[in-house]
Design an enzyme around this catalytic site. Structure first.
Site, PDB file in Angstrom:
ATOM      1  N   GLU A 126      55.146  43.476  46.790  1.00  0.00           N
ATOM      2  CA  GLU A 126      54.011  44.344  46.463  1.00  0.00           C
ATOM      3  C   GLU A 126      54.187  45.641  47.225  1.00  0.00           C
ATOM      4  OE1 GLU A 126      49.968  42.912  46.796  1.00  0.00           O
ATOM      5  OE2 GLU A 126      50.567  40.915  46.136  1.00  0.00           O
TER       6      GLU A 126
ATOM      7  N   GLU B 125      50.114  36.014  50.365  1.00  0.00           N
ATOM      8  CA  GLU B 125      49.541  36.579  51.598  1.00  0.00           C
ATOM      9  C   GLU B 125      48.842  35.509  52.441  1.00  0.00           C
ATOM     10  OE1 GLU B 125      47.223  39.966  50.200  1.00  0.00           O
ATOM     11  OE2 GLU B 125      48.978  41.241  50.430  1.00  0.00           O
TER      12      GLU B 125
HETATM   13  C1  BG6 Z   1      47.289  42.423  47.972  1.00  0.00           C
HETATM   14  C2  BG6 Z   1      47.012  41.342  46.991  1.00  0.00           C
HETATM   15  O1  BG6 Z   1      46.450  42.177  49.047  1.00  0.00           O
HETATM   16  O2  BG6 Z   1      47.021  43.751  47.654  1.00  0.00           O
HETATM   17  C3  BG6 Z   1      46.710  41.800  45.586  1.00  0.00           C
HETATM   18  O3  BG6 Z   1      48.022  40.370  46.978  1.00  0.00           O
HETATM   19  C4  BG6 Z   1      45.929  43.105  45.635  1.00  0.00           C
HETATM   20  O4  BG6 Z   1      46.039  40.762  44.934  1.00  0.00           O
HETATM   21  C5  BG6 Z   1      46.802  44.151  46.313  1.00  0.00           C
HETATM   22  O5  BG6 Z   1      45.487  43.551  44.397  1.00  0.00           O
HETATM   23  C6  BG6 Z   1      46.230  45.557  46.323  1.00  0.00           C
HETATM   24  O6  BG6 Z   1      44.938  45.556  46.833  1.00  0.00           O
HETATM   25  P1  BG6 Z   1      43.734  46.191  46.036  1.00  0.00           P
HETATM   26  O7  BG6 Z   1      42.576  45.816  46.830  1.00  0.00           O
HETATM   27  O8  BG6 Z   1      43.980  47.647  45.998  1.00  0.00           O
HETATM   28  O9  BG6 Z   1      43.747  45.573  44.695  1.00  0.00           O
END
Ligand code: BG6
Length: 490
Positions: A387, A197
């Site tokens: 993701e 990111e």
């Molecule tokens: C992304 C990151 O921003 O979102 C992860 O690459 C992160 O590291 C994921 O865990 C989900 O966000 P969160 O805050 O729900 O863990």
């Protein structure tokens, strides 16, 4: 149904959020290690000792007072220290991934396990061995690793003694670290991501209240160094092994809509997307700054130090594929916004056509299809969704079952969206939903914000047996993979 043969189904994690073992086998301290737990309403903090020896805390991502150094203090809980102890459970966890039929597993390497301070001449053998063992374990099950080289966990030494990414020297140290990995794991790893990111640097200003204008100028310079570091790593990767496939990783993708059809909202949306998303993705995928970069630099009065060699590196180090995280979308408006929404590193106006999770993130599978088309049209390079997922509270029943229909519904609808994107003609290589095994949330530090197909018995205060349980979504996803996306169970 149109998922191609060989489509890479899998899941994703990051070292700091799951490994634990924060101070064993020679690992150095990272900036994550001094980050406390928070909640949706209570921020996470970085704890420190000030230059006159007093303990203190600053909001995560905020700069520390001058002369302060990160420290682990009594009276705070640091959830990354133990994570879900993947460090000691990786064999069991990988066996579970294999049982689901994973073809790919996204994970990151902790820089400080390889170079504890970041500046050493020689890497730490125990760190190299750990990841070799993980890759060999994956190989046993024919699971491809997808390795993020840097996922938010800079060695503290680099941050505090060298000024972190504000210092051009970090390009050198990053390149050396990346090169060590490319040589060490040749034949074991094929897919690499240089920075997780990367555009978060620019999105940060909307996350912290009263973000100083001058800080944005520094951020743009810092980001330039990261772009060059990434490009140099891409070049080295290809020299070391022409089979390496290296990608960028962009937060969110084009995931912003105008709140109304007022042309001013449309223009604001375009401008925000250019700034937050395309500025970074264009440099990395196309090898040069986009035409609107000049406007952004003027807006922030940024006078960047960019050398001819940098520009050449960017040109020669464009990535092979574009990957991104996609959770939700947000809206931009020039009008008064009555209801705001949360999101992954990105806030905005609430969309009246969407529903929202307990953490305020929208549910928008159509937005995934939209973003896949937008990215593919712009770059014509293979894509990966690395993701995606729903952070939700799960209940562990007395009999060890976990019923998570909400997660199944979320993932199912996003799989349908990818399927439609295939029909549109998009070239998509992989899908790795986030936190395929429960892990610590990056934004809140909670365990109860769970994403996994596998439940880990661990709570927000560090209690729990660390035992793994299969959720309903585990069996469901296994079926999805088995049938290459044909049986979605609806
Ligand atoms: C992304 C990151 O921003 O979102 C992860 O690459 C992160 O590291 C994921 O865990 C989900 O966000 P969160 O805050 O729900 O863990």
């Amino acid at each position: 149904m149109s998922f191609p043969k060989g489509f890479l189904w899998g899941g994703a994690t990051a070292a700091n959020q799951c490994e634990g073992a924060w101070n064993v086998d020679g690992k150095g301290m990272t900036i994550s290690d001094a980050t406390t737990a928070g909640t949706l309403t209570e921020p996470r903090y970085t704890t420190y000792i000030s230059k006159d020896g007093k303990p203190g805390k600053a909001m995560m991502f905020e700069e520390l007072p001058e002369g302060a150094h990160r420290a682990v203090l009594d009276g705070y809980y640091y959830p990354y220290h133990e994570g879900i102890d993947f460090y000691h459970h990786y064999k069991e966890d990988i066996a579970l991934f294999a049982e689901m039929g994973f073809k790919i597993f996204r994970m990151s390497i902790s820089w400080a396990r390889i170079f504890p301070k970041g500046i050493e001449e020689e890497p730490n053998q125990a760190g190299l061995d750990f990841y070799r063992n993980v890759f060999e374990e994956l190989k046993k099950y024919n699971i491809e690793p997808l390795v993020t080289i840097f996922h938010y966990d800079l060695p503290v030494y680099l941050e505090e003694k060298l000024g972190g990414w504000n210092n051009r020297d970090l390009i050198y140290y990053y390149e050396k670290y990346a090169e060590t990995l490319f040589k060490e794991y040749k034949g074991l790893v094929k897919y690499w991501l240089t920075f997780n990111e990367i555009n978060n640097v620019i999105m940060m200003k909307s996350l912290l209240p009263n973000y100083p204008f001058e800080k944005v100028q520094k951020d743009l310079q810092l980001l330039h160094y990261e772009f060059v570091a990434s490009a140099r790593a891409v070049k080295r990767a290809h020299e070391i092994d022409p089979n390496y496939v290296v990608g960028c990783m962009i937060a969110g993708g084009p995931s912003r809509y105008p709140l109304t059809c007022d042309p001013k909202d449309v223009l604001l949306t375009q401008e925000t997307l250019q700034e937050n998303t395309y500025y970074s993705a264009d440099v990395m995928a196309q090898g040069e700054y986009p035409y609107f970069a000049q406007r952004i630099w003027r807006k922030y009065k940024a006078n960047l130090e960019i050398t001819d060699q940098d520009l050449q590196d960017l040109r020669e180090g464009a990535v092979d594929m574009v990957t991104y995280s996609y959770y939700c979308t947000n809206c931009a408006s020039t009008h008064e916004v009555k209801e705001k929404a949360g999101g992954n590193l990105d806030m905005g106006a609430k969309n009246p056509y969407l529903t929202y999770s307990d953490w305020g993130w929208s549910f928008d599978p159509d937005g995934l299809r939209y973003s896949l088309n937008e990215f593919y049209a712009r770059y014509h390079k293979p894509l990966m969704v690395v993701e995606n997922g729903l952070g939700a509270v799960d209940i562990l029943e007395k009999d060890g079952s976990i019923h998570d229909p909400y997660r199944i519904e979320y993932i199912r609808e996003h799989i349908k969206a990818m399927d439609k994107a295939f029909d549109d003609g998009v070239d998509l290589l992989a899908y790795t939903p986030w936190g395929c095994i429960d892990l610590v949330s990056a934004s809140t530090g909670e365990m109860k914000k769970r994403y996994g197909f596998i439940y880990v018995d661990r709570d927000d205060t560090g209690k729990g047996s660390m035992k793994r349980y299969k959720k309903d979504s585990f069996y469901w996803y296994k079926k999805v993979i088995e049938t290459n996306g044909k049986d979605l169970g609806d």
